[in-house]
Design a protein around this motif. Structure first.
Motif, PDB file in Angstrom:
ATOM      1  N   TYR A  60      31.991  40.732 -23.832  1.00 42.64           N
ATOM      2  CA  TYR A  60      32.611  41.762 -22.956  1.00 42.64           C
ATOM      3  C   TYR A  60      31.901  43.085 -23.221  1.00 42.64           C
ATOM      4  CZ  TYR A  60      36.069  45.427 -21.877  1.00 42.64           C
ATOM      5  OH  TYR A  60      36.717  46.440 -21.523  1.00 42.64           O
ATOM      6  N   TYR A  61      31.437  43.352 -24.527  1.00 42.08           N
ATOM      7  CA  TYR A  61      30.896  44.469 -24.612  1.00 42.08           C
ATOM      8  C   TYR A  61      29.589  44.679 -23.851  1.00 42.08           C
ATOM      9  CZ  TYR A  61      34.687  46.800 -26.979  1.00 42.08           C
ATOM     10  OH  TYR A  61      35.910  47.537 -27.191  1.00 42.08           O
ATOM     11  N   ILE A  62      28.869  43.503 -24.004  1.00 44.52           N
ATOM     12  CA  ILE A  62      27.271  43.432 -23.434  1.00 44.52           C
ATOM     13  C   ILE A  62      27.642  43.659 -21.905  1.00 44.52           C
ATOM     14  CG2 ILE A  62      25.454  41.763 -22.840  1.00 44.52           C
ATOM     15  CD1 ILE A  62      25.916  40.643 -25.776  1.00 44.52           C
ATOM     16  N   GLY A  63      28.724  43.009 -21.311  1.00 36.84           N
ATOM     17  CA  GLY A  63      28.899  43.300 -20.011  1.00 36.84           C
ATOM     18  C   GLY A  63      29.328  44.528 -19.528  1.00 36.84           C
ATOM     19  N   ARG A  64      30.078  45.242 -20.480  1.00 39.35           N
ATOM     20  CA  ARG A  64      30.338  46.481 -20.203  1.00 39.35           C
ATOM     21  C   ARG A  64      29.283  47.435 -20.422  1.00 39.35           C
ATOM     22  NH1 ARG A  64      35.053  49.200 -19.912  1.00 39.35           N
ATOM     23  NH2 ARG A  64      35.355  51.313 -20.736  1.00 39.35           N
ATOM     24  N   ILE A  65      28.272  47.377 -21.053  1.00 38.77           N
ATOM     25  CA  ILE A  65      27.177  48.121 -21.426  1.00 38.77           C
ATOM     26  C   ILE A  65      26.153  47.905 -20.332  1.00 38.77           C
ATOM     27  CG2 ILE A  65      25.365  48.661 -22.992  1.00 38.77           C
ATOM     28  CD1 ILE A  65      27.450  48.272 -25.185  1.00 38.77           C
ATOM     29  N   LYS A  66      25.831  46.555 -19.939  1.00 37.32           N
ATOM     30  CA  LYS A  66      24.634  46.167 -19.219  1.00 37.32           C
ATOM     31  C   LYS A  66      24.979  45.224 -17.979  1.00 37.32           C
ATOM     32  CE  LYS A  66      21.169  47.700 -22.175  1.00 37.32           C
ATOM     33  NZ  LYS A  66      20.253  48.772 -21.467  1.00 37.32           N
ATOM     34  N   GLY A  67      26.217  45.127 -17.972  1.00 34.56           N
ATOM     35  CA  GLY A  67      26.550  44.225 -16.725  1.00 34.56           C
ATOM     36  C   GLY A  67      26.232  44.599 -15.245  1.00 34.56           C
ATOM     37  N   LYS A  68      26.467  45.851 -14.934  1.00 35.76           N
ATOM     38  CA  LYS A  68      26.199  46.307 -13.512  1.00 35.76           C
ATOM     39  C   LYS A  68      24.471  46.402 -13.403  1.00 35.76           C
ATOM     40  CE  LYS A  68      30.373  47.740 -12.378  1.00 35.76           C
ATOM     41  NZ  LYS A  68      30.971  47.410 -11.364  1.00 35.76           N
ATOM     42  N   GLN A  69      23.720  46.777 -14.394  1.00 37.42           N
ATOM     43  CA  GLN A  69      22.383  46.563 -14.330  1.00 37.42           C
ATOM     44  C   GLN A  69      21.950  45.119 -14.261  1.00 37.42           C
ATOM     45  OE1 GLN A  69      21.290  48.591 -17.882  1.00 37.42           O
ATOM     46  NE2 GLN A  69      21.410  50.664 -17.302  1.00 37.42           N
ATOM     47  N   ALA A  70      22.622  44.199 -14.994  1.00 42.46           N
ATOM     48  CA  ALA A  70      22.126  42.970 -14.974  1.00 42.46           C
ATOM     49  C   ALA A  70      22.353  42.187 -13.522  1.00 42.46           C
ATOM     50  CB  ALA A  70      22.786  42.101 -15.889  1.00 42.46           C
ATOM     51  N   LEU A  71      23.376  42.670 -12.839  1.00 42.56           N
ATOM     52  CA  LEU A  71      23.884  41.978 -11.542  1.00 42.56           C
ATOM     53  C   LEU A  71      22.986  42.677 -10.589  1.00 42.56           C
ATOM     54  CD1 LEU A  71      27.761  42.066 -12.071  1.00 42.56           C
ATOM     55  CD2 LEU A  71      26.162  39.862 -11.952  1.00 42.56           C
ATOM     56  N   ALA A  72      22.773  43.953 -10.567  1.00 41.03           N
ATOM     57  CA  ALA A  72      21.876  44.510  -9.761  1.00 41.03           C
ATOM     58  C   ALA A  72      20.290  44.072  -9.760  1.00 41.03           C
ATOM     59  CB  ALA A  72      21.892  45.985  -9.911  1.00 41.03           C
ATOM     60  N   LYS A  73      19.869  43.336 -11.002  1.00 40.26           N
ATOM     61  CA  LYS A  73      18.441  43.131 -11.088  1.00 40.26           C
ATOM     62  C   LYS A  73      18.750  41.347 -10.266  1.00 40.26           C
ATOM     63  CE  LYS A  73      16.962  45.917 -14.560  1.00 40.26           C
ATOM     64  NZ  LYS A  73      16.499  45.861 -16.061  1.00 40.26           N
ATOM     65  N   VAL A 118      37.278  46.838 -17.039  1.00 43.13           N
ATOM     66  CA  VAL A 118      38.635  46.648 -17.480  1.00 43.13           C
ATOM     67  C   VAL A 118      38.653  47.307 -18.836  1.00 43.13           C
ATOM     68  CG1 VAL A 118      40.247  44.777 -18.678  1.00 43.13           C
ATOM     69  CG2 VAL A 118      39.198  44.163 -16.377  1.00 43.13           C
ATOM     70  N   PRO A 119      39.741  48.205 -19.100  1.00 49.29           N
ATOM     71  CA  PRO A 119      39.539  48.960 -20.272  1.00 49.29           C
ATOM     72  C   PRO A 119      39.475  47.828 -21.608  1.00 49.29           C
ATOM     73  CG  PRO A 119      41.341  49.747 -18.734  1.00 49.29           C
ATOM     74  CD  PRO A 119      40.934  48.395 -18.357  1.00 49.29           C
ATOM     75  N   PRO A 120      38.709  48.625 -22.605  1.00 48.20           N
ATOM     76  CA  PRO A 120      38.571  47.553 -23.833  1.00 48.20           C
ATOM     77  C   PRO A 120      39.881  47.203 -24.726  1.00 48.20           C
ATOM     78  CG  PRO A 120      36.990  49.511 -23.924  1.00 48.20           C
ATOM     79  CD  PRO A 120      37.872  49.867 -22.651  1.00 48.20           C
ATOM     80  N   LEU A 121      40.807  47.966 -24.601  1.00 49.44           N
ATOM     81  CA  LEU A 121      42.229  47.804 -25.468  1.00 49.44           C
ATOM     82  C   LEU A 121      42.846  46.969 -24.589  1.00 49.44           C
ATOM     83  CD1 LEU A 121      43.846  48.321 -27.817  1.00 49.44           C
ATOM     84  CD2 LEU A 121      45.030  50.089 -26.439  1.00 49.44           C
TER      85      LEU A 121
END
Length: 189
Positions: A60-73, A118-121
């Motif tokens: 989840y946190y990897i997706g939160r930090i790098k998800g948009k960049q990974a999907l864009a590439k 999606v919010p972390p909590l």
């Protein structure tokens, strides 16, 4: 070293590590080992719960930090992730609670949920509930599978190595087929 000793010494660690990455097969094996009295079912469930919870939180946190960049590439990831995003829009809570039961989406879904912001909590609360439900359900099913084998076969002690091997083989074949399908020719372009 006997099978009993190997499972007793490393079984709980194997369950925690296995459920961190994937999970179903290792947890069924853990439930079966609990039925055979090599492990205790409550601890099998606790280890599976911890493994899946920490793995999913990390993804989840990897997706939160790098998800948009990974999907864009990776445009081919965008197409495949669209189904998860559609499910998130319509059934966010149900998806967070139950993604572990969606074959082939178990490890990618927390990453995509993180990318969706999606919010972390919110993710943590429903992830805890979903992880507990999954660990109890699959662990108990593995235990009951052992019970069913014993009823059908009789003296399961005579066949337990074969039973462990068959369960592991089914898990490996399912993993192989899933990953082979992911590496279709369209993915390599």
């Amino acid at each position: 070293m006997s099978l009993e000793q190997l499972i007793s010494d490393y079984g709980y660690f194997a369950i925690a590590a296995g459920t961190f990455f994937e999970g179903e097969t290792i947890l069924v094996l853990g439930g079966f080992a609990a039925h055979r009295s090599y492990l205790e079912l409550p601890w099998v469930i606790v280890c599976a719960f911890a493994g899946t919870l920490f793995g999913d939180q990390l993804y989840y946190y990897i997706g939160r930090i790098k998800g948009k960049q990974a999907l864009a590439k990776r445009p081919h990831w965008q197409q495949k992730s669209q189904r998860v995003f559609e499910l998130l829009d319509k059934h966010q809570i149900l998806l967070i609670l139950g993604f572990r039961f969606l074959y082939g989406l178990r490890t990618v879904t927390p990453f995509l949920i993180g990318a969706s912001k999606v919010p972390p909590l919110r993710f943590l609360i429903f992830n805890v509930i979903g992880a507990a439900f999954w660990a109890i359900t699959v662990g108990v099913l593995g235990y009951l599978f052992g019970n069913t084998l014993e009823i059908v076969i009789g003296n399961i002690k005579h066949y337990e190595m074969q039973a462990f091997a068959v369960i592991a083989l089914v898990g490996v074949v399912a993993w192989f087929l899933r990953h082979r399908k992911k590496r279709s020719p369209s993915d390599t372009q």
